[in-house]
Design a protein around this motif. Sequence first.
Motif, PDB file in Angstrom:
ATOM      1  N   GLU A  81       6.640 -12.683   2.714  1.00 15.54           N
ATOM      2  CA  GLU A  81       5.339 -12.671   2.297  1.00 15.54           C
ATOM      3  C   GLU A  81       5.564 -11.245   1.168  1.00 15.54           C
ATOM      4  OE1 GLU A  81       1.136 -12.911   4.337  1.00 15.54           O
ATOM      5  OE2 GLU A  81       2.232 -12.535   5.208  1.00 15.54           O
ATOM      6  N   ARG A  82       6.392 -10.317   1.052  1.00 10.65           N
ATOM      7  CA  ARG A  82       5.810  -9.078   0.653  1.00 10.65           C
ATOM      8  C   ARG A  82       6.577  -9.621  -1.413  1.00 10.65           C
ATOM      9  NH1 ARG A  82      10.693  -5.737   3.203  1.00 10.65           N
ATOM     10  NH2 ARG A  82      11.627  -7.272   3.296  1.00 10.65           N
ATOM     11  N   TYR A  83       7.511 -10.562  -1.366  1.00 10.14           N
ATOM     12  CA  TYR A  83       7.901 -11.295  -2.423  1.00 10.14           C
ATOM     13  C   TYR A  83       6.972 -11.885  -3.001  1.00 10.14           C
ATOM     14  CZ  TYR A  83      12.518  -8.924  -1.091  1.00 10.14           C
ATOM     15  OH  TYR A  83      13.319  -7.811  -0.628  1.00 10.14           O
ATOM     16  N   ARG A  84       6.211 -13.070  -1.874  1.00 14.30           N
ATOM     17  CA  ARG A  84       5.240 -13.649  -2.723  1.00 14.30           C
ATOM     18  C   ARG A  84       3.737 -12.882  -3.652  1.00 14.30           C
ATOM     19  NH1 ARG A  84       5.890 -16.458   1.732  1.00 14.30           N
ATOM     20  NH2 ARG A  84       3.777 -16.228   2.738  1.00 14.30           N
ATOM     21  N   LYS A 240      -0.529   1.901 -11.174  1.00 18.61           N
ATOM     22  CA  LYS A 240      -1.726   1.701 -10.650  1.00 18.61           C
ATOM     23  C   LYS A 240      -1.460   0.091  -9.677  1.00 18.61           C
ATOM     24  CE  LYS A 240      -6.741   0.629 -10.644  1.00 18.61           C
ATOM     25  NZ  LYS A 240      -6.697  -1.609 -11.058  1.00 18.61           N
ATOM     26  N   ALA A 241      -0.416  -0.436 -10.898  1.00 18.91           N
ATOM     27  CA  ALA A 241      -0.152  -2.216 -10.312  1.00 18.91           C
ATOM     28  C   ALA A 241       0.680  -1.987  -8.913  1.00 18.91           C
ATOM     29  CB  ALA A 241       0.382  -2.844 -11.260  1.00 18.91           C
ATOM     30  N   ALA A 242       1.694  -0.828  -8.891  1.00 19.97           N
ATOM     31  CA  ALA A 242       2.385  -0.520  -8.032  1.00 19.97           C
ATOM     32  C   ALA A 242       2.071  -0.252  -7.383  1.00 19.97           C
ATOM     33  CB  ALA A 242       3.457   0.660  -8.961  1.00 19.97           C
ATOM     34  N   ASN A 243       1.124   1.479  -6.477  1.00 22.08           N
ATOM     35  CA  ASN A 243       0.419   1.466  -5.883  1.00 22.08           C
ATOM     36  C   ASN A 243       0.067   0.514  -4.615  1.00 22.08           C
ATOM     37  OD1 ASN A 243       1.593   3.993  -6.232  1.00 22.08           O
ATOM     38  ND2 ASN A 243      -0.334   4.548  -7.305  1.00 22.08           N
ATOM     39  N   GLU A 244      -1.331  -0.623  -5.818  1.00 21.25           N
ATOM     40  CA  GLU A 244      -1.600  -1.062  -5.228  1.00 21.25           C
ATOM     41  C   GLU A 244      -0.889  -2.745  -4.300  1.00 21.25           C
ATOM     42  OE1 GLU A 244      -5.414  -1.982  -9.045  1.00 21.25           O
ATOM     43  OE2 GLU A 244      -3.646  -3.217  -9.031  1.00 21.25           O
ATOM     44  N   LEU A 245       0.280  -2.806  -4.959  1.00 18.45           N
ATOM     45  CA  LEU A 245       1.442  -3.650  -4.430  1.00 18.45           C
ATOM     46  C   LEU A 245       1.737  -3.786  -2.610  1.00 18.45           C
ATOM     47  CD1 LEU A 245       3.093  -6.783  -4.017  1.00 18.45           C
ATOM     48  CD2 LEU A 245       4.456  -5.222  -5.954  1.00 18.45           C
ATOM     49  N   THR A 246       1.925  -1.627  -3.331  1.00 22.61           N
ATOM     50  CA  THR A 246       2.525  -1.054  -1.908  1.00 22.61           C
ATOM     51  C   THR A 246       1.413  -1.342  -0.932  1.00 22.61           C
ATOM     52  OG1 THR A 246       3.561   0.678  -2.974  1.00 22.61           O
ATOM     53  CG2 THR A 246       3.353   1.294  -1.208  1.00 22.61           C
ATOM     54  N   GLU A 247       0.015  -1.173  -1.130  1.00 23.03           N
ATOM     55  CA  GLU A 247      -0.882  -1.093  -0.278  1.00 23.03           C
ATOM     56  C   GLU A 247      -1.340  -2.717   0.297  1.00 23.03           C
ATOM     57  OE1 GLU A 247      -4.077   0.114  -1.859  1.00 23.03           O
ATOM     58  OE2 GLU A 247      -3.562   2.764  -2.533  1.00 23.03           O
ATOM     59  N   ASP A 248      -0.755  -3.509  -0.177  1.00 23.39           N
ATOM     60  CA  ASP A 248      -0.361  -4.913  -0.511  1.00 23.39           C
ATOM     61  C   ASP A 248       0.069  -5.337   0.618  1.00 23.39           C
ATOM     62  OD1 ASP A 248      -3.290  -5.292  -1.659  1.00 23.39           O
ATOM     63  OD2 ASP A 248      -2.368  -5.852  -2.939  1.00 23.39           O
ATOM     64  N   VAL A 249       1.420  -4.670   0.198  1.00 22.06           N
ATOM     65  CA  VAL A 249       2.110  -5.012   1.508  1.00 22.06           C
ATOM     66  C   VAL A 249       2.801  -4.423   2.554  1.00 22.06           C
ATOM     67  CG1 VAL A 249       4.817  -4.122   1.519  1.00 22.06           C
ATOM     68  CG2 VAL A 249       4.251  -4.434  -0.624  1.00 22.06           C
ATOM     69  N   SER A 250       1.924  -2.542   2.211  1.00 23.49           N
ATOM     70  CA  SER A 250       1.365  -2.033   4.475  1.00 23.49           C
ATOM     71  C   SER A 250       0.544  -3.015   4.867  1.00 23.49           C
ATOM     72  CB  SER A 250       0.972  -0.834   3.273  1.00 23.49           C
ATOM     73  OG  SER A 250       1.756   0.141   3.127  1.00 23.49           O
ATOM     74  N   GLU A 251      -0.631  -3.715   4.266  1.00 20.42           N
ATOM     75  CA  GLU A 251      -1.213  -4.587   5.522  1.00 20.42           C
ATOM     76  C   GLU A 251      -0.781  -5.901   5.863  1.00 20.42           C
ATOM     77  OE1 GLU A 251      -4.974  -5.434   2.325  1.00 20.42           O
ATOM     78  OE2 GLU A 251      -5.211  -3.332   2.046  1.00 20.42           O
ATOM     79  N   ILE A 252       0.179  -6.474   5.197  1.00 25.31           N
ATOM     80  CA  ILE A 252       0.686  -6.990   5.737  1.00 25.31           C
ATOM     81  C   ILE A 252       2.500  -7.086   7.113  1.00 25.31           C
ATOM     82  CG2 ILE A 252       0.198  -9.266   4.358  1.00 25.31           C
ATOM     83  CD1 ILE A 252       2.840  -8.757   3.595  1.00 25.31           C
ATOM     84  N   LEU A 253       2.178  -5.807   6.525  1.00 23.61           N
ATOM     85  CA  LEU A 253       3.095  -5.594   8.137  1.00 23.61           C
ATOM     86  C   LEU A 253       2.405  -4.838   8.940  1.00 23.61           C
ATOM     87  CD1 LEU A 253       5.512  -3.862   5.478  1.00 23.61           C
ATOM     88  CD2 LEU A 253       5.874  -5.940   6.604  1.00 23.61           C
ATOM     89  N   GLN A 254       0.885  -4.540   9.032  1.00 19.97           N
ATOM     90  CA  GLN A 254       0.379  -3.294   9.859  1.00 19.97           C
ATOM     91  C   GLN A 254       0.733  -4.179  11.561  1.00 19.97           C
ATOM     92  OE1 GLN A 254      -3.076  -2.428   8.188  1.00 19.97           O
ATOM     93  NE2 GLN A 254      -2.458  -0.770   7.320  1.00 19.97           N
TER      94      GLN A 254
END
Length: 254
Positions: A81-84, A240-254
């Motif tokens: 899902e991280r890659y999606r 900004k886009a990289a930071n947003e993706l970092t946050e999105d990835v963090s959310e699904i891993l919590q």
Amino acid sequence: MNNKRKTINATIKSIRIIEMIKSANGTRLPDLVQELGYSKSTVHSHLNTLREQGYVTKEGEIYHLSLKFFHLGQYTRDRDERYRLAKQKTEELAEELNQAVDFDVETNGRIITLFHKADESTEIGFTEGDYFYVHTSATGKAILAEFSERRVLEILDQWGMKRKTEHTITDPDELLEDLERTRERGYSIVDQEWLEGLRAVGAVVNLPNGRPLGALSTGAPTYRLTDETIEDEIGPKLVKAANELTEDVSEILQ
């Protein structure tokens, strides 16, 4: 106690044959024998096995990898899902910047492009599945900037610092200085170091543990990616886009 992992020599030989076919974009049996130093019968047996299992095809005297690797690669990429999320962000950013955008990951000291998005007006000739040396790639530099100096030097020792153009950085100390500038700016810059006339900017995407998942980058001809454009527009939007993706990835891993 011996902690050394057990390996199977026959498997290693098959993998080396596969990698040789890939790097040569197709090759003949005598060339494989000469390059790898195995006997002709050994190489031929491995090739026959790979053909029977559908991993290698033969066109005349030339052996090529089959599309079976493509399907395996798609599965490996798309099951995560991280890659999606990375694919979605790559497409969004390409539309926002009106530039070619990639999402790349580091594997075994090399950079591989997982996602590439561009249209006819922004295409720069890269494709998904392309490999790059870390010191010549914007995503490579962005990822290296997250590593310790020891790890950076290990990768450079493993792969060397091949010169792609007259602008390529081939001195480890110079690269380490460049990585420090990357940390200060928040993004990396490659200035014709992979291809003459092409500049690229990269920003890292991190996992919750601080290790890089990969990096986003955008590339374009030098006349489009000027210093002013990078500093005022491309760099900030990419980060900004990289930071947003970092946050999105963090959310699904919590």
